[in-house]
Design a protein around this motif. Structure first.
Motif, short mmCIF file in Angstrom:
data_model
loop_
_atom_site.label_atom_id
_atom_site.label_comp_id
_atom_site.label_asym_id
_atom_site.label_seq_id
_atom_site.Cartn_x
_atom_site.Cartn_y
_atom_site.Cartn_z
N LYS A 3 -7.94 0.97 4.79
CA LYS A 3 -7.91 1.67 6.07
C LYS A 3 -7.00 2.88 6.01
N LEU A 4 -5.94 2.81 5.23
CA LEU A 4 -5.05 3.95 5.08
C LEU A 4 -5.79 5.12 4.42
N ILE A 5 -6.55 4.84 3.39
CA ILE A 5 -7.34 5.88 2.73
C ILE A 5 -8.40 6.43 3.68
N PHE A 6 -9.00 5.54 4.47
CA PHE A 6 -9.98 5.95 5.47
C PHE A 6 -9.34 6.90 6.49
N GLY A 7 -8.15 6.56 6.96
CA GLY A 7 -7.44 7.41 7.92
C GLY A 7 -7.06 8.74 7.33
N TYR A 66 -1.01 5.55 11.00
CA TYR A 66 0.21 5.04 11.61
C TYR A 66 0.14 3.52 11.77
N LYS A 67 -0.99 3.02 12.24
CA LYS A 67 -1.14 1.57 12.40
C LYS A 67 -1.06 0.85 11.06
N GLU A 68 -1.66 1.42 10.03
CA GLU A 68 -1.63 0.78 8.72
C GLU A 68 -0.22 0.79 8.12
N VAL A 69 0.50 1.86 8.32
CA VAL A 69 1.87 1.93 7.81
C VAL A 69 2.76 0.94 8.55
N LYS A 70 2.57 0.84 9.87
CA LYS A 70 3.36 -0.13 10.65
C LYS A 70 3.02 -1.55 10.26
N LYS A 71 1.72 -1.82 9.97
CA LYS A 71 1.32 -3.17 9.57
C LYS A 71 1.93 -3.50 8.21
N GLY A 72 2.08 -2.54 7.35
CA GLY A 72 2.67 -2.77 6.04
C GLY A 72 4.16 -3.02 6.08
#
Length: 74
Positions: A3-7, A66-72
């Protein structure tokens, strides 16, 4: 990670699209019902809606990243 790459991809597409639209509208002189400058050029060439779509793509990509970084961080 996917999802991070998608974003990031959406951000890149939105950014490049906005740059292309602004670069194509900048050299033209338009007076769109009294509106001049780059806004008048965007309106005269009917590029305002594609610009808004590109900016929206960029913002959605930023939210996904942002959501993916926060989830990580958890």
């Amino acid at each position: 990670m996917k999802k991070l790459i998608f974003g990031i991809t959406w951000q890149i597409l939105g950014f490049l699209g906005a740059i292309l639209i602004l670069c194509s509208a900048a050299p033209h002189q338009w007076d769109y019902h009294g509106i001049t400058g780059i806004i008048g050029s965007l309106l005269g060439l009917e590029l305002m809606i594609p610009l808004v779509i590109c900016i929206t793509l960029f913002v959605i990509g930023a939210v996904i990243c942002y959501k993916e970084v926060k989830k990580g961080d958890r």
